[in-house]
Design an enzyme around this catalytic site. Sequence first.
Site, PDB file in Angstrom:
ATOM      1  N   GLY A 176       0.849  -1.193   0.000  1.00  0.00           N
ATOM      2  CA  GLY A 176       0.000   0.000   0.000  1.00  0.00           C
ATOM      3  C   GLY A 176       0.877   1.233   0.000  1.00  0.00           C
ATOM      4  O   GLY A 176       0.581   2.239   0.649  1.00  0.00           O
TER       5      GLY A 176
ATOM      6  N   GLY B  65      -0.103   5.239  -0.661  1.00  0.00           N
ATOM      7  CA  GLY B  65      -1.040   5.999   0.172  1.00  0.00           C
ATOM      8  C   GLY B  65      -0.356   7.127   0.933  1.00  0.00           C
ATOM      9  O   GLY B  65       0.821   7.432   0.712  1.00  0.00           O
ATOM     10  N   GLN B  66      -1.141   7.742   1.841  1.00  0.00           N
ATOM     11  CA  GLN B  66      -0.631   8.910   2.576  1.00  0.00           C
ATOM     12  C   GLN B  66       0.642   8.571   3.350  1.00  0.00           C
ATOM     13  O   GLN B  66       1.624   9.313   3.298  1.00  0.00           O
ATOM     14  CB  GLN B  66      -1.700   9.430   3.553  1.00  0.00           C
ATOM     15  CG  GLN B  66      -1.280  10.714   4.259  1.00  0.00           C
ATOM     16  CD  GLN B  66      -2.086  11.008   5.522  1.00  0.00           C
ATOM     17  OE1 GLN B  66      -2.852  10.168   6.002  1.00  0.00           O
ATOM     18  NE2 GLN B  66      -1.917  12.193   6.063  1.00  0.00           N
TER      19      GLN B  66
ATOM     20  N   ASP C  15       2.161  -1.655  -4.639  1.00  0.00           N
ATOM     21  CA  ASP C  15       0.811  -1.090  -4.634  1.00  0.00           C
ATOM     22  C   ASP C  15      -0.028  -1.823  -5.676  1.00  0.00           C
ATOM     23  O   ASP C  15       0.485  -2.530  -6.538  1.00  0.00           O
ATOM     24  CB  ASP C  15       0.837   0.420  -4.900  1.00  0.00           C
ATOM     25  CG  ASP C  15      -0.378   1.126  -4.328  1.00  0.00           C
ATOM     26  OD1 ASP C  15      -0.267   1.719  -3.234  1.00  0.00           O
ATOM     27  OD2 ASP C  15      -1.451   1.067  -4.965  1.00  0.00           O
TER      28      ASP C  15
ATOM     29  N   TYR D 100     -14.179   0.030  10.454  1.00  0.00           N
ATOM     30  CA  TYR D 100     -12.736   0.329  10.497  1.00  0.00           C
ATOM     31  C   TYR D 100     -12.189  -0.027  11.878  1.00  0.00           C
ATOM     32  O   TYR D 100     -11.163  -0.708  12.003  1.00  0.00           O
ATOM     33  CB  TYR D 100     -12.553   1.814  10.194  1.00  0.00           C
ATOM     34  CG  TYR D 100     -11.133   2.323  10.239  1.00  0.00           C
ATOM     35  CD1 TYR D 100     -10.189   1.923   9.309  1.00  0.00           C
ATOM     36  CD2 TYR D 100     -10.748   3.255  11.209  1.00  0.00           C
ATOM     37  CE1 TYR D 100      -8.898   2.428   9.343  1.00  0.00           C
ATOM     38  CE2 TYR D 100      -9.463   3.763  11.242  1.00  0.00           C
ATOM     39  CZ  TYR D 100      -8.535   3.348  10.310  1.00  0.00           C
ATOM     40  OH  TYR D 100      -7.264   3.853  10.349  1.00  0.00           O
TER      41      TYR D 100
ATOM     42  N   LYS E 185      -9.544  -2.834  13.192  1.00  0.00           N
ATOM     43  CA  LYS E 185      -8.320  -2.475  13.913  1.00  0.00           C
ATOM     44  C   LYS E 185      -8.181  -3.274  15.207  1.00  0.00           C
ATOM     45  O   LYS E 185      -7.103  -3.768  15.527  1.00  0.00           O
ATOM     46  CB  LYS E 185      -8.273  -0.963  14.192  1.00  0.00           C
ATOM     47  CG  LYS E 185      -8.036  -0.118  12.946  1.00  0.00           C
ATOM     48  CD  LYS E 185      -6.748  -0.520  12.223  1.00  0.00           C
ATOM     49  CE  LYS E 185      -6.458   0.273  10.981  1.00  0.00           C
ATOM     50  NZ  LYS E 185      -5.379  -0.281  10.163  1.00  0.00           N
TER      51      LYS E 185
HETATM   52  N1  SER Z   1      -7.053   8.815  10.047  1.00  0.00           N
HETATM   53  C1  SER Z   1      -7.908   7.693  10.301  1.00  0.00           C
HETATM   54  C2  SER Z   1      -9.307   7.983   9.940  1.00  0.00           C
HETATM   55  O1  SER Z   1      -9.719   9.119  10.124  1.00  0.00           O
HETATM   56  C3  SER Z   1      -7.850   7.319  11.749  1.00  0.00           C
HETATM   57  O2  SER Z   1      -6.943   6.337  11.938  1.00  0.00           O
HETATM   58  O3  SER Z   1     -10.006   7.117   9.518  1.00  0.00           O
END
Ligand code: SER
Length: 320
Positions: A8, A11-12, A34, A142, A146
């Site tokens: 990845g 990405g940022q 990627d 999400y 995690k």
């Molecule tokens: N930057 C992430 C989000 O806002 C948080 O881990 O989803």
Amino acid sequence: MKRILVLGAGGQIGTELVPHLQNLYGSDNVIAADLKPEVVEKLGRTSRAVMLNALDIESYAKLLKNERIDSIYNLVALLSATGEKNPQLAWNLNMGALLNSLNLAKDFNCAVFTPSSIGAFGENTPHYKTPQDTVMRPNTIYGVCKVSGELLSDYYHTRFGVDARSVRFPGIISNGALPGGGTTDYAVEVFYEVIKHGRYTCEVPKDTYMDMLYMPDALEATTQLMEADPAKLVHRNSFNVTSMSFTPEQLFTEIKKRIPSFTWDYNVDPVKAQISASWPDCLDDSCAREEWGWNPKWGMDQMIDDMLAACKKKVENGEY
Ligand code: SER
């Protein structure tokens, strides 16, 4: 010397982690992977880059073997706000990439770094000085990924001896690649908008505190933890890390002190409002400080000055 794979990588975080790793371990020892061909093409201008779908375990295994990889930085993720639009995809992608990484790390004897997040916490978590070990009942897909990822990583460590480590990243502020689909993205977007248009409309409620980290500290956290003496680690997956906490209103007020013509308003997104309200106001990161010497350098004022200068340059060069 370590042989590193960054998954990845476009990405940022990956965009800036790859050069950071190249500086530490040598360009030849870092491979940026990627999914998207155009991203791989761009990464290929400054690094060794390959196209890889982390869910394709056979290609993933082949790459680890051929390149004699011993450290995996797994940055594959669908973030919090995007995840709510497609929970099934978020689960498949976030957990699939992690499970493949852990299984292959077991087979090929690799260390694994996978970011966790403040999103791993939920409404019932103490919001002020959120402890390292506390209630974790997130209500986003999400966050569910995690927490599951943290448990799975610890399980692979105790059960199979996989050297899995991670940090719970807060919002990461940076001026390389843009974040995408996160609840904390406003704290990046505002800098470009203020330079370009002098105004910004924020989707997060004005008085919501969230932890943030400037990218140089996020990179330092990542490599410092991966280099830490394992004998000193009481925790592994995953460490609270932070360096600042503020509300949108506080950030915008500080920016206005530097750019007096800046104006802003709010058009609150109910999903982002709910997510941000369920996350901590500020983390207690003392375990990271004690166990591996976490010591962030960037506070809010320096970060704002640096972001404004960097974003101004990007806008002037037509890069945004
Ligand atoms: N930057 C992430 C989000 O806002 C948080 O881990 O989803």
